[in-house]
Design a protein around this motif. Structure first.
Motif, PDB file in Angstrom:
ATOM      1  N   THR A 140      13.294  10.217  -6.954  1.00  0.00           N
ATOM      2  CA  THR A 140      14.589   9.612  -7.278  1.00  0.00           C
ATOM      3  C   THR A 140      14.717   8.256  -6.589  1.00  0.00           C
ATOM      4  O   THR A 140      13.974   7.951  -5.640  1.00  0.00           O
ATOM      5  CB  THR A 140      15.749  10.509  -6.827  1.00  0.00           C
ATOM      6  N   ALA A 141      15.674   7.458  -7.054  1.00  0.00           N
ATOM      7  CA  ALA A 141      15.921   6.157  -6.427  1.00  0.00           C
ATOM      8  C   ALA A 141      16.310   6.328  -4.966  1.00  0.00           C
ATOM      9  O   ALA A 141      15.883   5.555  -4.097  1.00  0.00           O
ATOM     10  CB  ALA A 141      17.014   5.408  -7.188  1.00  0.00           C
ATOM     11  N   LYS A 142      17.094   7.354  -4.676  1.00  0.00           N
ATOM     12  CA  LYS A 142      17.493   7.611  -3.288  1.00  0.00           C
ATOM     13  C   LYS A 142      16.290   7.988  -2.431  1.00  0.00           C
ATOM     14  O   LYS A 142      16.143   7.503  -1.298  1.00  0.00           O
ATOM     15  CB  LYS A 142      18.553   8.704  -3.229  1.00  0.00           C
ATOM     16  N   GLN A 143      15.426   8.846  -2.943  1.00  0.00           N
ATOM     17  CA  GLN A 143      14.225   9.226  -2.189  1.00  0.00           C
ATOM     18  C   GLN A 143      13.338   8.009  -1.934  1.00  0.00           C
ATOM     19  O   GLN A 143      12.800   7.840  -0.832  1.00  0.00           O
ATOM     20  CB  GLN A 143      13.453  10.298  -2.958  1.00  0.00           C
ATOM     21  N   PHE A 144      13.195   7.169  -2.954  1.00  0.00           N
ATOM     22  CA  PHE A 144      12.360   5.971  -2.806  1.00  0.00           C
ATOM     23  C   PHE A 144      12.914   5.053  -1.726  1.00  0.00           C
ATOM     24  O   PHE A 144      12.186   4.612  -0.824  1.00  0.00           O
ATOM     25  CB  PHE A 144      12.282   5.227  -4.143  1.00  0.00           C
ATOM     26  N   LEU A 145      14.205   4.756  -1.783  1.00  0.00           N
ATOM     27  CA  LEU A 145      14.800   3.822  -0.826  1.00  0.00           C
ATOM     28  C   LEU A 145      14.936   4.452   0.565  1.00  0.00           C
ATOM     29  O   LEU A 145      14.804   3.747   1.575  1.00  0.00           O
ATOM     30  CB  LEU A 145      16.153   3.333  -1.327  1.00  0.00           C
ATOM     31  N   ALA A 151       0.816  -1.222   0.000  1.00  0.00           N
ATOM     32  CA  ALA A 151       0.000   0.000   0.000  1.00  0.00           C
ATOM     33  C   ALA A 151       0.844   1.264   0.000  1.00  0.00           C
ATOM     34  O   ALA A 151       0.519   2.248  -0.678  1.00  0.00           O
ATOM     35  CB  ALA A 151      -0.943  -0.016   1.213  1.00  0.00           C
ATOM     36  N   ASP A 152       1.933   1.269   0.761  1.00  0.00           N
ATOM     37  CA  ASP A 152       2.749   2.480   0.866  1.00  0.00           C
ATOM     38  C   ASP A 152       3.675   2.691  -0.325  1.00  0.00           C
ATOM     39  O   ASP A 152       3.817   3.808  -0.817  1.00  0.00           O
ATOM     40  CB  ASP A 152       3.605   2.427   2.144  1.00  0.00           C
ATOM     41  N   ASN A 153       4.307   1.622  -0.805  1.00  0.00           N
ATOM     42  CA  ASN A 153       5.422   1.834  -1.731  1.00  0.00           C
ATOM     43  C   ASN A 153       5.206   1.384  -3.162  1.00  0.00           C
ATOM     44  O   ASN A 153       6.020   1.731  -4.028  1.00  0.00           O
ATOM     45  CB  ASN A 153       6.682   1.194  -1.138  1.00  0.00           C
ATOM     46  N   GLU A 154       4.142   0.655  -3.460  1.00  0.00           N
ATOM     47  CA  GLU A 154       3.851   0.403  -4.869  1.00  0.00           C
ATOM     48  C   GLU A 154       3.529   1.709  -5.604  1.00  0.00           C
ATOM     49  O   GLU A 154       4.036   1.933  -6.712  1.00  0.00           O
ATOM     50  CB  GLU A 154       2.726  -0.622  -5.010  1.00  0.00           C
ATOM     51  N   PRO A 155       2.717   2.614  -5.009  1.00  0.00           N
ATOM     52  CA  PRO A 155       2.512   3.913  -5.666  1.00  0.00           C
ATOM     53  C   PRO A 155       3.810   4.714  -5.792  1.00  0.00           C
ATOM     54  O   PRO A 155       4.035   5.396  -6.802  1.00  0.00           O
ATOM     55  CB  PRO A 155       1.511   4.628  -4.751  1.00  0.00           C
ATOM     56  N   ASN A 156       4.686   4.616  -4.782  1.00  0.00           N
ATOM     57  CA  ASN A 156       5.967   5.319  -4.856  1.00  0.00           C
ATOM     58  C   ASN A 156       6.856   4.769  -5.967  1.00  0.00           C
ATOM     59  O   ASN A 156       7.602   5.511  -6.606  1.00  0.00           O
ATOM     60  CB  ASN A 156       6.705   5.226  -3.517  1.00  0.00           C
ATOM     61  N   PHE A 157       6.777   3.449  -6.194  1.00  0.00           N
ATOM     62  CA  PHE A 157       7.582   2.861  -7.264  1.00  0.00           C
ATOM     63  C   PHE A 157       7.119   3.385  -8.622  1.00  0.00           C
ATOM     64  O   PHE A 157       7.940   3.613  -9.524  1.00  0.00           O
ATOM     65  CB  PHE A 157       7.508   1.335  -7.220  1.00  0.00           C
ATOM     66  N   GLN A 158       5.820   3.593  -8.773  1.00  0.00           N
ATOM     67  CA  GLN A 158       5.323   4.174 -10.017  1.00  0.00           C
ATOM     68  C   GLN A 158       5.821   5.610 -10.188  1.00  0.00           C
ATOM     69  O   GLN A 158       6.188   6.022 -11.290  1.00  0.00           O
ATOM     70  CB  GLN A 158       3.790   4.130 -10.033  1.00  0.00           C
ATOM     71  N   LYS A 159       5.865   6.369  -9.082  1.00  0.00           N
ATOM     72  CA  LYS A 159       6.427   7.724  -9.139  1.00  0.00           C
ATOM     73  C   LYS A 159       7.890   7.677  -9.549  1.00  0.00           C
ATOM     74  O   LYS A 159       8.364   8.529 -10.310  1.00  0.00           O
ATOM     75  CB  LYS A 159       6.290   8.408  -7.775  1.00  0.00           C
ATOM     76  N   LEU A 160       8.601   6.669  -9.058  1.00  0.00           N
ATOM     77  CA  LEU A 160      10.015   6.498  -9.402  1.00  0.00           C
ATOM     78  C   LEU A 160      10.174   6.250 -10.900  1.00  0.00           C
ATOM     79  O   LEU A 160      11.019   6.864 -11.564  1.00  0.00           O
ATOM     80  CB  LEU A 160      10.604   5.350  -8.587  1.00  0.00           C
TER      81      LEU A 160
END
Length: 447
Positions: free
Chosen positions: A423-428, A408-417
């Protein structure tokens, strides 16, 4: 960390369960075998009736009924009552039984639910039983490691039966035409992704999973390239290590350069169908899509190999969910239930189960059977899982927040990536912050 209603409720439930375990420890002279579901278990006479819950009822019903028939023929003084539970409802069914009574003697328990059941004191530790069993030394050490880690510590609560390993599928006809080697290493993977792409001709070297279920394959690619072999360094996750950041940058740079733009929304169903259309060179998915590829392409146009290795031949991959069997503390006939587990995971029966399921057997003798030798992707996956050069990064399935964080939290963030909005750094960094907090809370709840 973003808190959702779902997460808060699950965290509270596990906190209560852990508190109950601690209370039992304080008030009792020792572990009396009682669980949150009530009732004291017993070894029993090793015969009579036992109840088995299949956590993938409907899908695996036929093969389990065959195994039960085989078991009852060999053990005529034990009868197995089969109860099939659809996979989507298995967790809630177990939770309800823990609180209200009525747990089975033995049941199918995947690693995703293992820690929660163990925290509620519902599961019987199996280390001692396995040590004295004919199964000892015959099960994949890597899968046993996943089972122990998923249980939240060093105790074995699950005897693994199978795993659906990650596989890199590639088009052998397209590779041969382009003069490319098999994508067995990361450099060869990236070379093929670039060389097979012809955007004007609507041909692409790779399809990347950007929709539902995107986090696990992304982490597989990240740790596989960085070579980092542990998810934690003390109580801090390694996910935001600079080597992982660099690996993720390289991986997501494939999007729209060597992959279709539609990938940003594709779950596994759409991704597999897209690859099976015949215009894409490589696909990262598991063994479960083998029959789809066979039907769409024919056996001579594709291969499935384990995830690429580093230059020195070391393969690093994240742990895949492992299915297995667990013994419940409240059971009144544990001796008979354990006999059933031993039988079901014996070489012949474990082979039979996994041939039907299309997965990799946990029993290393079963992994040598003819059907696996004839199914190359499964054989290679089994060899990789049991190989000395394979390192498994244990994902924290034991964290109550893991599913919410990774989906729920990070699948949407991966799409933003993928879309360049993060950025990859912001995502991780975001993922690491959530994981570190979840780990700290879990340790606090454990006391």
């Amino acid at each position: 960390m973003k808190i959702t209603i779902h997460r808060s409720g699950r965290r509270a439930a596990v906190a209560v369960a852990l508190g109950s375990v601690l209370a039992l420890t304080v008030t009792a002279c020792g572990d009396d075998g009682s669980g949150s579901g009530g009732g004291k278990g017993s070894e029993g006479a090793g015969k009579g009736e036992i109840t088995f819950w299949d956590n993938n009822g409907g899908v695996r019903t036929d093969i389990w009924k065959q195994i039960i028939a085989d078991f009852e023929k060999k053990n005529p003084d034990i009868k197995v009552k089969y109860v099939g539970i659809p996979a989507a409802g298995a967790q809630s069914k177990y939770d309800t039984a823990i609180q209200g009574g009525g747990l089975p003697d033995v049941g199918g328990v995947g690693t995703a639910m293992l820690a929660e059941l163990a925290a509620q004191n519902a599961l019987e530790p199996l280390d001692g039983r396995l040590e004295k069993s004919a199964l000892n030394g015959r099960l994949s050490q890597n899968l046993l490691g996943v089972s122990k880690a998923a249980g939240g510590g060093d105790t074995l609560y699950q005897i693994p039966t199978s795993v659906n390993n990650g596989t890199l599928w590639y088009r052998t006809d397209l590779f041969a035409k382009a003069g490319l080697d098999a994508p067995t290493t990361w450099p060869k993977f990236y070379e093929a992704a670039d060389k097979l792409t012809d955007r004007g001709g609507n041909r692409f070297g790779f399809t990347i999973r950007g929709g539902e279920g995107s986090i696990a394959p992304a982490l597989d690619a990240v740790y596989g390239q960085s070579g980092i072999t542990s998810f934690w360094n003390g109580d801090r996750t390694t996910v935001d290590d600079p080597r992982n950041v660099a690996a993720l940058e390289k991986y997501v740079a494939l999007y729209k350069k060597d992959t279709p733009s539609a990938d940003v929304n594709n779950d596994f169903t759409k991704m597999v169908a897209q690859w099976d259309s015949g215009t894409i060179g490589m696909l990262s998915h598991n063994l479960g899509s083998y029959q789809d590829h066979l039907k769409a392409l024919g056996k001579d146009k594709f291969r499935g190999v384990p995830n690429p290795t580093l230059a020195d031949g070391t393969r690093v991959q994240v742990s895949n969910p492992v299915d297995g069997l667990a013994l419940f503390k409240t059971g009144q006939n544990k001796a008979a239930a354990w006999k059933f587990i031993e039988f079901a995971v014996s070489a012949a029966e474990n082979s039979k189960f996994n041939e039907a399921a299309g997965q990799v057997p946990s029993n290393t003798d079963a992994a040598k059977d003819t059907w696996i030798q004839q199914a190359e992707p499964t054989r290679l996956a089994a060899e990789a899982l049991n190989g000395a050069h394979t390192k498994i990064v244990q994902l924290p399935y034991y964290l109550p927040d893991w599913n919410t964080i990774s989906k729920a939290d990070n699948e949407p963030n991966f799409q933003k990536l993928l879309l360049g909005r993060m950025t990859a750094k912001q995502f991780l960094d975001t993922l690491a912050d959530q994981l570190n907090k979840a780990q700290a809370e879990w340790k606090q709840q454990k006391g």
